[in-house]
Every structure is written in C-alpha cells, then in structure tokens.
Design a protein around this motif. Structure first.
Motif, PDB file in Angstrom:
ATOM      1  N   CYS A  42      61.794  94.441  56.645  1.00 33.67           N
ATOM      2  CA  CYS A  42      62.051  93.553  57.785  1.00 33.67           C
ATOM      3  C   CYS A  42      61.922  94.205  59.155  1.00 33.67           C
ATOM      4  N   GLY A  43      61.986  95.524  59.256  1.00 34.39           N
ATOM      5  CA  GLY A  43      61.899  96.155  60.566  1.00 34.39           C
ATOM      6  C   GLY A  43      63.253  96.369  61.207  1.00 34.39           C
ATOM      7  N   ASP A  44      63.290  96.309  62.550  1.00 33.40           N
ATOM      8  CA  ASP A  44      64.509  96.656  63.307  1.00 33.40           C
ATOM      9  C   ASP A  44      65.710  95.789  62.960  1.00 33.40           C
ATOM     10  N   LEU A  45      65.498  94.529  62.658  1.00 34.50           N
ATOM     11  CA  LEU A  45      66.575  93.617  62.269  1.00 34.50           C
ATOM     12  C   LEU A  45      66.299  93.089  60.873  1.00 34.50           C
ATOM     13  N   ALA A  46      67.306  93.135  60.016  1.00 34.50           N
ATOM     14  CA  ALA A  46      67.151  92.674  58.639  1.00 34.50           C
ATOM     15  C   ALA A  46      68.430  91.977  58.208  1.00 34.50           C
ATOM     16  N   GLU A  47      68.337  90.704  57.885  1.00 35.06           N
ATOM     17  CA  GLU A  47      69.528  89.937  57.479  1.00 35.06           C
ATOM     18  C   GLU A  47      69.659  89.922  55.963  1.00 35.06           C
ATOM     19  N   TYR A  48      70.863  90.267  55.497  1.00 37.20           N
ATOM     20  CA  TYR A  48      71.169  90.199  54.069  1.00 37.20           C
ATOM     21  C   TYR A  48      72.563  89.603  53.903  1.00 37.20           C
ATOM     22  N   ARG A  49      72.943  89.319  52.649  1.00 40.20           N
ATOM     23  CA  ARG A  49      74.243  88.686  52.406  1.00 40.20           C
ATOM     24  C   ARG A  49      75.009  89.420  51.314  1.00 40.20           C
ATOM     25  N   LEU A  50      76.296  89.587  51.552  1.00 45.12           N
ATOM     26  CA  LEU A  50      77.224  90.077  50.554  1.00 45.12           C
ATOM     27  C   LEU A  50      78.217  88.961  50.300  1.00 45.12           C
ATOM     28  N   MET A  51      78.150  88.371  49.136  1.00 41.98           N
ATOM     29  CA  MET A  51      78.873  87.131  48.846  1.00 41.98           C
ATOM     30  C   MET A  51      78.414  86.074  49.858  1.00 41.98           C
ATOM     31  N   ASP A  52      79.350  85.462  50.579  1.00 40.21           N
ATOM     32  CA  ASP A  52      78.974  84.432  51.551  1.00 40.21           C
ATOM     33  C   ASP A  52      78.851  84.961  52.970  1.00 40.21           C
ATOM     34  N   GLN A  53      79.009  86.273  53.147  1.00 38.53           N
ATOM     35  CA  GLN A  53      79.015  86.847  54.493  1.00 38.53           C
ATOM     36  C   GLN A  53      77.631  87.351  54.876  1.00 38.53           C
ATOM     37  N   PRO A  54      77.075  86.854  55.990  1.00 37.29           N
ATOM     38  CA  PRO A  54      75.787  87.384  56.449  1.00 37.29           C
ATOM     39  C   PRO A  54      75.953  88.679  57.239  1.00 37.29           C
ATOM     40  N   TYR A  55      75.056  89.626  56.987  1.00 34.88           N
ATOM     41  CA  TYR A  55      75.008  90.905  57.682  1.00 34.88           C
ATOM     42  C   TYR A  55      73.613  91.088  58.278  1.00 34.88           C
ATOM     43  N   VAL A  56      73.547  91.843  59.374  1.00 38.38           N
ATOM     44  CA  VAL A  56      72.257  92.202  59.944  1.00 38.38           C
ATOM     45  C   VAL A  56      72.223  93.712  60.147  1.00 38.38           C
ATOM     46  N   LEU A  57      71.277  94.374  59.462  1.00 33.59           N
ATOM     47  CA  LEU A  57      71.057  95.802  59.675  1.00 33.59           C
ATOM     48  C   LEU A  57      70.243  95.972  60.949  1.00 33.59           C
ATOM     49  N   MET A  58      70.760  96.784  61.877  1.00 38.95           N
ATOM     50  CA  MET A  58      70.054  97.120  63.106  1.00 38.95           C
ATOM     51  C   MET A  58      69.609  98.575  62.992  1.00 38.95           C
ATOM     52  N   SER A  59      68.303  98.800  62.879  1.00 41.22           N
ATOM     53  CA  SER A  59      67.800 100.159  62.689  1.00 41.22           C
ATOM     54  C   SER A  59      66.673 100.452  63.663  1.00 41.22           C
ATOM     55  N   GLY A  60      66.449 101.737  63.895  1.00 37.99           N
ATOM     56  CA  GLY A  60      65.532 102.181  64.936  1.00 37.99           C
ATOM     57  C   GLY A  60      66.322 102.516  66.185  1.00 37.99           C
ATOM     58  N   PRO A  61      65.884 103.514  66.959  1.00 43.37           N
ATOM     59  CA  PRO A  61      66.674 103.981  68.098  1.00 43.37           C
ATOM     60  C   PRO A  61      67.085 102.896  69.086  1.00 43.37           C
ATOM     61  N   ASP A  62      66.198 101.969  69.427  1.00 41.20           N
ATOM     62  CA  ASP A  62      66.559 100.926  70.400  1.00 41.20           C
ATOM     63  C   ASP A  62      67.632 100.006  69.853  1.00 41.20           C
ATOM     64  N   ALA A  63      67.480  99.585  68.603  1.00 46.80           N
ATOM     65  CA  ALA A  63      68.479  98.702  67.989  1.00 46.80           C
ATOM     66  C   ALA A  63      69.805  99.434  67.834  1.00 46.80           C
ATOM     67  N   GLN A  64      69.748 100.713  67.484  1.00 46.20           N
ATOM     68  CA  GLN A  64      70.971 101.502  67.331  1.00 46.20           C
ATOM     69  C   GLN A  64      71.677 101.680  68.677  1.00 46.20           C
ATOM     70  N   GLU A  65      70.917 101.835  69.736  1.00 43.38           N
ATOM     71  CA  GLU A  65      71.513 101.932  71.062  1.00 43.38           C
ATOM     72  C   GLU A  65      72.214 100.630  71.431  1.00 43.38           C
ATOM     73  N   ALA A  66      71.568  99.509  71.148  1.00 47.02           N
ATOM     74  CA  ALA A  66      72.191  98.213  71.446  1.00 47.02           C
ATOM     75  C   ALA A  66      73.500  98.060  70.674  1.00 47.02           C
ATOM     76  N   PHE A  67      73.505  98.470  69.417  1.00 48.81           N
ATOM     77  CA  PHE A  67      74.709  98.424  68.587  1.00 48.81           C
ATOM     78  C   PHE A  67      75.814  99.278  69.210  1.00 48.81           C
ATOM     79  N   CYS A  68      75.473 100.507  69.589  1.00 49.08           N
ATOM     80  CA  CYS A  68      76.485 101.458  70.076  1.00 49.08           C
ATOM     81  C   CYS A  68      77.005 101.106  71.465  1.00 49.08           C
ATOM     82  N   ARG A  69      76.166 100.534  72.299  1.00 48.11           N
ATOM     83  CA  ARG A  69      76.569 100.257  73.687  1.00 48.11           C
ATOM     84  C   ARG A  69      77.238  98.908  73.873  1.00 48.11           C
ATOM     85  N   ALA A  70      77.196  98.053  72.872  1.00 47.02           N
ATOM     86  CA  ALA A  70      77.787  96.723  73.014  1.00 47.02           C
ATOM     87  C   ALA A  70      79.295  96.826  73.255  1.00 47.02           C
TER      88      ALA A  70
END
Length: 452
Positions: A42-70
């Motif tokens: 999926c690239g920088d953003l990837a949506e998956y589910r654990l039971m009924d909960q949606p998760y989004v993996l944010m990977s790559g330096p830009d996405a990781q920066e957005a995650f850390c700075r939020a």
C-alpha cells in the motif's frame, strides 16, 4: 469564482482481511512480517483491521514525521495504551487526563536526565562485574536469559537504587516477569479478560506496590542523599506543587523500568550476537575500548562519551533489531496527511521494524554496517520513536548498553556456538525479542587494568 475543492484520496486497503477478526491472525503470527507486507502493498498509508478496529500504518520518513509531530489533541497516546493501565496502575500515565499525563511524563524525563545518569555508568559496570563474577573461567551460556537477568539488575540499581538492588529477592524478579508476560496482543483489545496472565499481572502489581511503597517510606525516614530515579519521583511535583503519591511513584517507576529493561535486554543480546557475526567490527570496538581505558580509567559518564564507534554499532543493532514493532496513537480528530484524511476513531501506527528496512532510506537495508551514514531525514531512524513522545529512556538505554559492553568485552572473549544465521527473533509477543536459546561460548581474558 468558486473555491477549488480538494479531492481526498481513499486510504489504500491491505488485502486478506477475514470476517470477524480482520487481519488479527496474521498480525499475531508475525507482526514485523505483516507490517512490511502492508508497506509493500500500500505504500506510506496502509489500512488494516484488528477485529472491528481500523488501523492505518504510516511508514516512510514523511509519514513518520507527521505521526511524531501531531499534537496530543489530534493523535492521543492514552486511549491507545489501555493495556498498560493495569500494569502501571490507575491514575498513572495512560489513565490520566492529558494535562496530568504531560506533567507525569515531565517528571519521568527528569528521572533519567543527566544529573542522575552521570552516576549510572559506574553503577552498571559494577553490576556487570558482580554478575559475571559468578561465571566460571570458561563455559557456555544462554544469553537471552543472562541479559534478561543482568539488565533487570542494572535497571534496578540505577532506577530504584543500589540499596534496594542489594536486597532484591527472587520474588521481585518473578513479579516483574509476571507484569511483562501480560503485555500480549489481546491486552490491547481488552486487558481485563479472565485470563491467567492477567490474574498473575494483577497479583504482581499489587505486591510490587507494597514492596516499592515500603522503600519510599524507608527513604523518607532516612537522612541519606540519593541520586537515582526513585529520588526524582519522590521529590517531583505537579505544576501546583503537589507531590506524587506513593501509588503514582510506584507506577512511574514500573513504567520507567519497562522502558529501560525492554529495550536493553534484547538489544544487549543482539549486540553481542552481531559483534560475533562481524569480527572486523568487534576488533574496531575493542580497539576503541583499549584506547579509552589505556590509562586504567573507570567506566564513567566521561568515558562513555569517548566511544562513538561502540555507539554507532549499537545504533545499527537497533536499526536491524528494534525492540518495538509498533507505536500506536488514537485519532482524536480527523487527521490530514497529504491527500488523505484518517477519520476520528481510527488507530494510527508507526513501525520501526518497517521504517528501518526501507531501501530508499537505508540502502541494502538487511546488510549490517556500523559505518552506515546517518539518514538525512530526522524521522528515518526511529528505534526510540521521535518528536514530542520520543522514549524518555533512550539516552539511558544507550548508556546502559555502552557500559555493559565496555565492561564485558574487556573481561571475556566470546564465540557463537551455532551457525550465525540460526540466531533469530521471536515475533510472537508485543515486543521483538531474541529467540531463545542463543548460546555462546566464553573465556575470561587476562585482567590487565583494575577497572575492567
């Protein structure tokens, strides 16, 4: 003119979700492998589910920066780590309002800052010498268990004090391990299920509370001065001047030990294994140690600063063997990233295990290279997270590893018992651990200076 409407792109979906459980089965079987599949598919953003909960993996330096700075108001920690509430205790860290959480984290950072750490290198070296004095002159050791025990002793000495460490019983080790064994995947869905691991956790937390509160009371009745994390928690105050309660002190101590011990025990094992896999690196590190200690100086904070090669080696170990697979946040407000919106209520995830193997960032990512240049992007190497919630114990973890190996490598020679490729990782838990058994042979070296 009519304003241009920004067209939002859908978040790419990870294939293979099963009815009811989503991707839970694959996730539990091997988290790093699943996370890497998310990235590759999926690239920088990837949506998956654990039971009924949606998760989004944010990977790559830009996405990781957005995650850390939020800001916390947008990506919150507390709701993502409810599994840790029974471990740390009610009213501690992830079971507090945001303003209290920030104040407790400030005190926790103070507990492992320089004024305490300048004493820690010597304390750790002494623990290593005492621990290895029980070894014979030569033999074979299973290092996963050895480093689990050693780093529990070093962490305890630094954080709870040498006085407590000297009185520490097998009961403390057992209780602490019961807490660790309860941090399993299902705990992040419901940490209060009627499971034997959770029952043992609750008994252990109650008993540890009694033991640690007894130490607090003894110290308050004493005139002795202390320079360790426990003293910082005992003297720390909230913004309104209110001191921490004994229950809060206990919870923050356990949280700080978790951070330091989880990181250091596995990293210590992998540091030794990678040194033995790469004898040219071992020679480089040993040459550096010989230069640092050529005049017989002690293992001290000052000496630790003169070991850039050992530190570079450890950082490469942590790149290839990061102890945390994922860091999680809850989306408290719709979160925008480039042309995407991650809705409120989702979980977002950052994965060091994925980040450190992106070939565009780390060329030949599977190759161990202690001389690998630092990546240009600040949020590419994220073994300890980054931004506002970077692990409070990151400096302590690096110092602890340097002090351990500055002592061990001058006292013993080691060699792998099994083929190098047979030493692998255990992906079944919430942290990546070396897969036992990891056996090495050792032989005592001649002691030529008094402080080895």
């Amino acid at each position: 003119m009519t304003p241009t409407t920004v067209q939002r792109k859908p978040i790419p979906q990870v294939s293979g979700a099963k009815p009811g459980g989503g991707h839970l089965e694959e996730y539990q079987a091997n988290q790093p492998k699943f996370m890497m599949r998310c990235r590759q598919e999926c690239g920088d953003l990837a949506e998956y589910r654990l039971m009924d909960q949606p998760y989004v993996l944010m990977s790559g330096p830009d996405a990781q920066e957005a995650f850390c700075r939020a800001p916390d108001e947008v990506l919150g920690q507390a709701a993502a780590y409810t599994a840790m509430v029974p471990v740390f205790g009610k009213g501690v860290l992830f079971d507090t309002p945001l303003d209290v959480l920030k104040q407790q984290l400030r005190i926790q950072v103070d507990a492992v800052r320089y004024q305490n750490m300048k004493e820690y290198a010597t304390v750790i070296a002494n623990e290593v010498r005492d621990f290895t004095s029980q070894w014979a002159d030569s033999g074979t050791l299973e290092m996963v268990d050895e480093f689990l025990r050693l780093t529990l002793y070093t962490s305890t000495s630094c954080l709870l004090g040498v006085d407590f460490r000297r009185r520490m019983s097998a009961e403390f080790s057992r209780l602490y391990r019961d807490l660790e064994h309860a941090v399993i995947a299902i705990a992040f869905i419901d940490p209060y299920l009627p499971l034997p691991e959770f029952a043992a956790r609750d008994r252990a937390r109650a008993r540890l509370g009694e033991m640690l509160e007894e130490i607090v009371n003894q110290r308050r009745a004493s005139d002795q001065e202390y320079h360790d994390a426990l003293n910082t928690f005992m003297t720390g105050t909230y913004d309104d001047g209110r001191p921490l309660s004994p229950h809060e002190i206990t919870g923050l101590l356990i949280a700080t030990m978790f951070a330091g011990h989880h990181t250091s025990s596995g990293a210590a094992t992998w540091t030794l294994v990678e040194l033995l896999r790469h004898p040219e690196c071992l020679r480089t590190v040993r040459d550096e140690l010989q230069e640092v200690f050529k005049d017989g100086g002690a293992v001290s904070q000052h000496a630790m600063r003169a070991m850039p090669k050992l530190e570079s080696f450890i950082r490469e170990v942590l790149r290839l063997h990061p102890p945390l697979v994922t860091l999680i946040r809850v989306v408290e407000q719709d979160f925008e990233y480039k042309d995407h919106v991650i809705p409120k209520g989702y979980r977002v995830v950052m994965s060091p295990a994925v980040a450190h193997l992106i070939a565009d960032v780390f060329p030949e990512p599977w190759r161990f290279d202690m001389n690998r240049p630092e990546p240009e992007h600040l949020f590419a190497w994220i073994a300890f997270g980054g931004g506002r919630h970077k692990c409070a114990g990151n400096a302590f973890a690096i110092l602890q590893l340097k002090a351990i190996f500055a002592t061990l490598l001058r006292r013993f020679d080691f060699e792998l018992v099994d083929p190098p490729e047979s030493y692998t990782e255990d992906h079944t838990g919430m942290t990546v651990k070396p897969k036992a058994p990891m056996q090495v042979r050792y032989r005592a070296r001649p002691v030529t200076v008094p402080n080895t």
